[in-house]
Motif scaffolding. Structure first.
Motif, PDB file in Angstrom:
ATOM      1  N   LYS A  16       0.855  -1.184   0.000  1.00  8.43           N
ATOM      2  CA  LYS A  16       0.000   0.000   0.000  1.00  8.43           C
ATOM      3  C   LYS A  16       0.890   1.232   0.000  1.00  8.43           C
ATOM      4  O   LYS A  16       1.846   1.305   0.777  1.00  8.43           O
ATOM      5  N   THR A  38      -2.977   2.162   7.771  1.00 10.54           N
ATOM      6  CA  THR A  38      -3.236   1.867   6.356  1.00 10.54           C
ATOM      7  C   THR A  38      -4.371   0.874   6.141  1.00 10.54           C
ATOM      8  O   THR A  38      -4.593   0.432   5.011  1.00 10.54           O
ATOM      9  N   LYS A  39      -5.097   0.514   7.190  1.00 13.78           N
ATOM     10  CA  LYS A  39      -6.078  -0.569   7.080  1.00 13.78           C
ATOM     11  C   LYS A  39      -7.123  -0.326   5.990  1.00 13.78           C
ATOM     12  O   LYS A  39      -7.583  -1.267   5.335  1.00 13.78           O
ATOM     13  N   ASP A  40      -7.488   0.938   5.753  1.00 12.64           N
ATOM     14  CA  ASP A  40      -8.498   1.216   4.726  1.00 12.64           C
ATOM     15  C   ASP A  40      -7.902   1.884   3.486  1.00 12.64           C
ATOM     16  O   ASP A  40      -8.637   2.425   2.662  1.00 12.64           O
ATOM     17  N   GLY A  73      -6.352   1.774  -0.145  1.00 14.09           N
ATOM     18  CA  GLY A  73      -6.445   0.865  -1.268  1.00 14.09           C
ATOM     19  C   GLY A  73      -5.074   0.547  -1.831  1.00 14.09           C
ATOM     20  O   GLY A  73      -4.083   1.236  -1.564  1.00 14.09           O
TER      21      GLY A  73
END
Length: 441
Positions: free
Chosen positions: A52, A163-165, A167
């Motif tokens: 990411k 950074t979990k969401d 893309g």
């Protein structure tokens, strides 16, 4: 390319913000020093974590209410960074413990409305992680105990949470080639844009600094649309006034980061200056295709056939690192060779988007190594097992080798030259990195 999410790193002076950014980058880019206030400007870096990609902003230390001019400027920069950011990492010093300024900063950050991640730094010993619990009183969320210096503790957990969401960024061809016209003040950037547009879209003046914003204009040439971006002149930091001009320069640098092709405009009557070299370095660091446009060529009195050759020799002497960039001698006033900018932009954008077949790439690298094997170090030699291209814009290659210590900069440059001989890559920087494969022999 899709815009990257932006993460701002904020905190009071000397809590380890630049060290943390360097940890993310894997290299020492930000200035690290024990003196408070070393990082005065906000600095942008692109970071990759678990496939990411996002942008981090390294800011100066915040001391709310400090009347010192430099600290006020740092505080302003940090507030602007928070406004730009999608998320904020609030860094505090776990070794020193809670500081009253941390409460003031927490209050400011909560008002931003952005998602905040609290990182308690300088906890090098796991036995000290318990110290992080006292920071719950800041009321900005769960504290992550980390050591930015050693990369230990909850650095991975912190980045996973941030950074979990986010893309996964995929390479995609822009609908239109985005061309940024950049350079120091008063070299004729706006005049070039107006001449290419055939209209007075941008204010033109002999007064340095007329253009304050990065201005986008869409134009069609030979049936293809381009986006031209006129930018503010980039002066030396020491000569930039705080305020409007400072932010205008920031926007110019961001325009470089967001473009497909950067046209660096140089004043033919002045020759190559140190500032031209610094701007060229900014373009290269951003990984952008580059064209060198020498403007005001109509003012050069000696127009003998060897004049261009002399200037090209000066460029080669002053900026040897731009030997791969096409040079075009133009006049915004007479429109001499201006249309060449469109053709060259298409060409260098095609080059920076080029992808090489893996089999052909390895054949070239193997031949290069056979012709000029790397020197042995302490009786041991670099072994290169495999090469692959991992991305374009700019072309980026990874060498799988036995030992990174054996790969020297001069040999990387040699391999870059061989790649250019084989595949061109006109006008685009090349990135080459290495990964060890298996155990060191």
């Amino acid at each position: 390319m899709t815009d990257r999410p932006i993460v701002a790193i904020v905190g009071r002076p000397n809590v380890g913000k630049s060290t943390f950014v360097n940890r993310l980058l894997g290299a020492r880019h930000s200035i690290v020093d024990d003196q408070a206030g070393v990082t005065r400007d906000r600095i942008y870096f692109d970071v990759e974590w678990m496939d990411k990609e996002f942008t981090v902003i390294d800011t100066g230390g915040i001391i709310p209410g400090d009347e010192d001019e430099i600290m006020l400027n740092i505080f302003t920069q940090a507030k602007v960074a928070c406004e730009e950011a999608d998320k904020i990492i609030f860094l505090v010093d776990g070794r020193e413990g809670l500081n009253p300024i941390d409460y003031d900063i927490a209050n400011v950050l909560r008002k931003s409305g952005k998602e905040i991640f609290l990182a308690v730094n300088k906890l090098d010993d796991p036995d000290k992680f318990i110290n992080a619990t006292e920071f719950y009183s800041l009321a900005v969320g769960e504290p992550f105990p980390i050591s930015a210096l050693h990369g230990s503790g909850g650095v991975g957990d912190l980045l996973d949470a941030v950074t979990k969401d986010f893309g996964y960024i995929e390479e995609e061809k822009s609908e239109n080639i985005r061309i940024a016209i950049v350079g120091k003040p008063n070299v004729g950037k706006s005049s070039i844009v107006n001449a290419l547009l055939n209209k007075e879209r941008v204010i033109v003046s002999n007064i340095s600094g007329t253009t304050r914003d990065a201005i986008d204009s869409k134009v069609k040439y030979e049936g293809e649309e381009f986006i031209l971006v006129d930018t503010a002149g980039i002066r030396k930091k020491s000569k930039v006034d705080w305020g409007i001009e400072k932010f205008a320069v920031d926007r110019s640098i961001r325009a470089i980061r967001n473009c497909d092709v950067a046209i660096l405009v140089v004043d033919a009557t002045e020759g190559i200056t140190d500032q031209d070299k610094k701007i060229a370095g900014t373009i290269i660091d951003a990984g952008k295709a580059i064209i060198l446009a020498i403007n005001k060529w109509d003012l050069i009195e000696d127009k003998q056939s060897n004049t261009i050759n002399k200037f090209e020799s000066e460029i080669e002497k002053e900026m040897p690192f731009l030997s791969y960039a096409p040079k075009v001698f133009i006049s915004a006033k007479t429109k001499q060779r201006l249309v060449n900018l469109y053709k060259l932009s298409k060409e260098v954008y095609s080059e920076t988007s080029k992808r090489i077949a893996t089999s052909l790439l390895n054949r070239v690298i193997i031949d290069a190594v056979s012709m000029n094997p790397p020197a042995s170090i302490r009786g041991k030699r670099l072994k290169l097992f495999y090469t692959t291209q991992v991305r374009t814009n700019p072309p980026t290659f990874v060498l799988f080798i036995n030992n990174e210590d054996f790969l020297k900069d001069n040999y990387v440059k040699y391999l870059e030259n061989k790649l250019r001989e084989a595949f061109g890559f006109k006008g685009t920087p090349i990135r080459i990195s290495a990964k060890e494969k298996g155990e060191k022999k």
